[in-house]
Structures are given as structure tokens and as C-alpha cells.
Design a protein around this motif. Structure first.
Motif, short mmCIF file in Angstrom:
data_model
loop_
_atom_site.label_atom_id
_atom_site.label_comp_id
_atom_site.label_asym_id
_atom_site.label_seq_id
_atom_site.Cartn_x
_atom_site.Cartn_y
_atom_site.Cartn_z
N MET A 9 3.16 2.37 -9.42
CA MET A 9 3.51 1.27 -10.33
C MET A 9 2.29 0.46 -10.73
O MET A 9 2.24 -0.08 -11.85
CB MET A 9 4.54 0.36 -9.66
N MET A 10 1.30 0.37 -9.84
CA MET A 10 0.08 -0.37 -10.18
C MET A 10 -0.66 0.27 -11.34
O MET A 10 -1.35 -0.40 -12.10
CB MET A 10 -0.83 -0.47 -8.95
N ALA A 11 -0.51 1.60 -11.50
CA ALA A 11 -1.14 2.29 -12.63
C ALA A 11 -0.53 1.87 -13.96
O ALA A 11 -1.16 2.03 -15.01
CB ALA A 11 -1.02 3.79 -12.44
N PHE A 12 0.69 1.29 -13.90
CA PHE A 12 1.36 0.83 -15.12
C PHE A 12 1.32 -0.69 -15.25
O PHE A 12 2.09 -1.28 -16.01
CB PHE A 12 2.82 1.31 -15.13
N GLY A 13 0.45 -1.34 -14.48
CA GLY A 13 0.26 -2.77 -14.61
C GLY A 13 0.98 -3.64 -13.61
O GLY A 13 0.98 -4.87 -13.73
N TYR A 14 1.62 -3.04 -12.60
CA TYR A 14 2.30 -3.83 -11.56
C TYR A 14 1.27 -4.57 -10.72
O TYR A 14 0.15 -4.08 -10.51
CB TYR A 14 3.16 -2.91 -10.69
N ASP A 15 1.63 -5.76 -10.23
CA ASP A 15 0.65 -6.62 -9.55
C ASP A 15 0.32 -6.17 -8.13
O ASP A 15 -0.59 -6.72 -7.50
CB ASP A 15 1.14 -8.07 -9.52
N GLY A 16 1.04 -5.20 -7.57
CA GLY A 16 0.71 -4.67 -6.25
C GLY A 16 1.37 -5.37 -5.09
O GLY A 16 1.19 -4.97 -3.93
N GLN A 17 2.18 -6.40 -5.33
CA GLN A 17 2.88 -7.09 -4.24
C GLN A 17 4.00 -6.21 -3.71
O GLN A 17 4.57 -5.40 -4.44
CB GLN A 17 3.46 -8.41 -4.74
N ALA A 18 4.29 -6.34 -2.40
CA ALA A 18 5.38 -5.57 -1.79
C ALA A 18 6.67 -5.80 -2.58
O ALA A 18 7.07 -6.95 -2.82
CB ALA A 18 5.56 -5.97 -0.34
N MET A 19 7.32 -4.72 -2.98
CA MET A 19 8.48 -4.83 -3.87
C MET A 19 9.66 -5.54 -3.22
O MET A 19 10.41 -6.25 -3.89
CB MET A 19 8.90 -3.43 -4.33
N LEU A 20 9.85 -5.33 -1.92
CA LEU A 20 10.98 -5.96 -1.23
C LEU A 20 10.76 -7.45 -0.99
O LEU A 20 11.63 -8.12 -0.44
CB LEU A 20 11.24 -5.24 0.10
N GLN A 21 9.61 -7.97 -1.38
CA GLN A 21 9.35 -9.40 -1.31
C GLN A 21 9.67 -10.10 -2.62
O GLN A 21 9.52 -11.31 -2.73
CB GLN A 21 7.88 -9.65 -0.95
N ASP A 77 0.82 -1.22 0.00
CA ASP A 77 0.00 0.00 0.00
C ASP A 77 0.85 1.26 0.00
O ASP A 77 0.38 2.34 0.36
CB ASP A 77 -0.94 0.01 1.21
N GLY A 78 2.13 1.15 -0.40
CA GLY A 78 3.04 2.28 -0.42
C GLY A 78 2.82 3.18 -1.63
O GLY A 78 2.17 2.80 -2.62
N VAL A 79 3.41 4.38 -1.56
CA VAL A 79 3.23 5.37 -2.63
C VAL A 79 3.78 4.86 -3.95
O VAL A 79 3.11 4.92 -4.99
CB VAL A 79 3.92 6.70 -2.24
N ILE A 80 5.02 4.36 -3.94
CA ILE A 80 5.65 3.89 -5.18
C ILE A 80 4.88 2.71 -5.76
O ILE A 80 4.67 2.62 -6.97
CB ILE A 80 7.12 3.51 -4.92
N ASN A 81 4.42 1.83 -4.87
CA ASN A 81 3.67 0.66 -5.34
C ASN A 81 2.37 1.07 -6.01
O ASN A 81 1.97 0.51 -7.03
CB ASN A 81 3.38 -0.27 -4.16
#
Length: 320
Positions: free
Chosen positions: A163-175, A156-160
Motif C-alpha cells: 500500500m505504501m507504493a500507492f501513497g499510503y502513509d505506512g501506519q499500522a492499518m488496525l490502528q 512493516d507488514g506485507v500488505i502495508n
């Protein structure tokens, strides 16, 4: 005849030595306060850098705190052999080299580019504001920096969310193991670019301004002034900083690694320094971790000597 010729030669050598001693004594008397100021620095390096080298002996021993360094039994290169033959050797060596090379390729030029950009700005107020903004992250605690990175890259972070607006799956990036290295390098650039640019800005201030005036009179554009005056003017500084960086190429900072990584990202995030931390402090493998750390230091020393030799041959700039 030979004896007679030898005596004047010996007298000349003694006289020369006496003159050298007198010169050193005179220099010490004239600059005694400067030498006095050096004492704390020398004491720091002797106490915290050279004296601890004695402890490297435990890399060749089965160290026990009850027996001490001298009382612990010698086992030779057993810990080195265990490390070279372990599953973790190639993984942590690969991760360390990859992260170090990424840092060298992307982070090392960043402060140089920033210094060149700031040097081209004519507004003094804008320069001060830009320098202040870029310096600030360096003075923030590492724990706070890693907390900010973790919060921004959470599900639920700002960068995430961006990135979701560009098709990222929304999972925590550090995982995600594949995202750890880009996050680490980008955060290093953000944190260090302003501070490391100071030395290049200082080098730029030392360039003779008459060269720029002559170039402008000859019709040289700003780009040509940068290429033929600015960059050659700071090249010795770049060479020295590059040599120092090569000497620490494998010393990837374990503080940020430990604060950001987790067992899920070990395959891309675990480096030599974090491995030494886990083995030495968490698993109490003092001798084994010392062997790994000593191996790392030897490789860094070889890289430092090699980079210094190449720099001296190529552009006649070196540490020694």
C-alpha cells in the motif's frame, strides 16, 4: 337425533386417533435406529441451548453469585433503560448494523459467485485444487487467522508495504478506525468463502443436466444458461441461506472483533457482542450484559421471522 349423529362422529374420531397412534408406533419401530441417532442432537440442544435460557432471568435482576438467580432481587427493566440511555448504545448499534450490512452485501454473495465459477470449470483437477485452496482458511484457528491479519497489516507488514507504493502513509492499518471494517469484511470473505460455497456446489449438482443440453441445442450462451437455469435452480437454497443469515444479522462474531480491535478503533469496531464480553466478563456486569444480549437476541428473532415471511411470499421458499 343430534345425540345419535354425534355418537358415530365420536367413534370416527376415536378410530382416527387410534390409527394415527398405530402409525406413529409402527414408524418408530421401523426407524428406531434413526430416532436413536437423534438423541445426542436433541440432548445437545436441550442442554446447551434451551436449558441456559433460564439464565436470561438475570437480565431483570441485580444478579449476585452468592444469592443465585432465584435469590437475586428483581429490578425489572432497569438494565435495559440504562443501556438504551447510555452513550454506547447508538455507537455499538450503529457499528453492529454497519458491519452486518457490509457482510450481507459483500460476504453473502461471494460463495455463490465462487460456486458458479467452479461449476463452469471443465477441468476436474483444477476444480479440486481451487476448492482445496479456498477451504483451507476456514480450518485455521481464529487466533492464528487474527495473528496473520495483524502481522500483514502492521507498519512493516506485507500488505502495508504494498500500500505504501500507492501513497499510503505506512501506519499500522488496525490502528486506523476507518480501515477496521474493510479489513474485517475482506478477512471474513477470505476465511469463509470456500466453506460456505459447499452447499451451493451441492445444490448445483442437483440441477437436471438435460436442461443445459436443451438450452445448448437452442443456442443459449453460457451466460444465459446461468441466468435462466443455474440461478433459478439454486434460488431455494439461496433463499434459505439468506433467511438464516438474517436471523444472525446482529450476531457479529466477537472472537475476531476482540482479537483485532483496540481502544483506538472502538468507535468503528465495538459491536454488541464485544460490548457484552467486556461488560460481562471483564467488568463483572452480568445482569447488564445479559440485558444487552437479550435485546440482541430479540432483534435477531424479529429479523428471522420477517425474512422468512417475505421469502415465503416472494418465492415460496421458507424455513416454516
Amino acid at each position: 337425533m343430534k345425540v345419535e349423529n354425534a355418537r358415530p362422529l365420536e367413534k370416527a374420531q376415536l378410530a382416527r386417533k387410534k390409527v394415527d397412534v398405530n402409525r406413529y408406533v409402527r414408524d418408530f419401530v421401523l426407524n428406531k435406529y434413526l430416532y436413536l441417532m437423534m438423541v445426542p442432537v436433541l440432548a445437545y440442544y436441550l442442554i446447551f441451548h434451551y436449558a441456559p435460557m433460564y439464565g436470561a432471568l438475570i437480565a431483570f435482576k441485580e444478579y449476585s453469585p452468592m444469592k443465585g438467580i432465584l435469590g437475586s432481587p428483581w429490578i425489572g427493566f432497569k438494565h435495559f433503560q440504562d443501556f438504551f440511555g447510555s452513550y454506547y448504545f447508538w455507537r455499538i448499534l450503529k457499528n453492529t448494523i454497519v458491519i452486518s450490512l457490509y457482510s450481507l452485501i459483500f460476504e453473502f454473495p461471494a460463495p455463490i459467485i465462487l460456486a458458479l465459477l467452479i461449476n463452469e470449470v471443465r477441468s476436474k483437477m483444477f476444480k479440486r485444487v481451487a476448492q482445496t485452496i479456498t477451504y483451507m482458511p476456514y480450518f485455521i484457528s481464529m487466533v492464528v487467522i487474527c495473528g496473520i491479519i495483524t502481522d500483514f497489516t502492521n507498519a512493516d507488514g506485507v500488505i502495508n508495504k504494498i500500500m505504501m507504493a500507492f501513497g499510503y502513509d505506512g501506519q499500522a492499518m488496525l490502528q486506523k478506525p476507518e480501515l477496521f471494517r474493510p479489513i474485517y469484511i475482506l478477512s471474513e470473505i477470505w476465511q469463509r468463502i470456500g466453506w460456505e460455497s459447499i452447499i451451493y456446489i451441492a445444490a448445483l449438482m442437483g440441477i437436471d443436466q438435460e436442461q443445459y443440453e436443451a438450452a445448448r441445442m437452442d443456442g443459449a450462451s453460457r451466460w444465459k444458461q446461468i441466468m435462466y437455469i443455474t440461478l433459478p435452480g439454486i434460488m431455494p437454497t439461496i433463499a434459505i441461506m439468506f433467511i438464516l443469515r438474517m436471523g444472525n444479522l446482529l450476531n457479529v462474531g466477537f472472537e475476531k472483533i476482540i482479537l483485532l480491535y483496540n481502544p483506538v478503533t472502538y468507535e468503528t469496531a465495538d459491536v454488541i457482542s464485544s460490548f457484552v464480553y467486556r461488560k460481562g466478563l471483564l467488568e463483572f456486569g452480568w445482569s447488564y450484559s445479559s440485558a444487552v444480549g437479550l435485546f440482541n437476541s430479540v432483534i435477531n428473532l424479529i429479523l428471522l421471522i420477517t425474512a422468512n415471511y417475505i421469502s415465503r411470499k416472494v418465492n415460496e421458499s421458507s424455513l416454516w
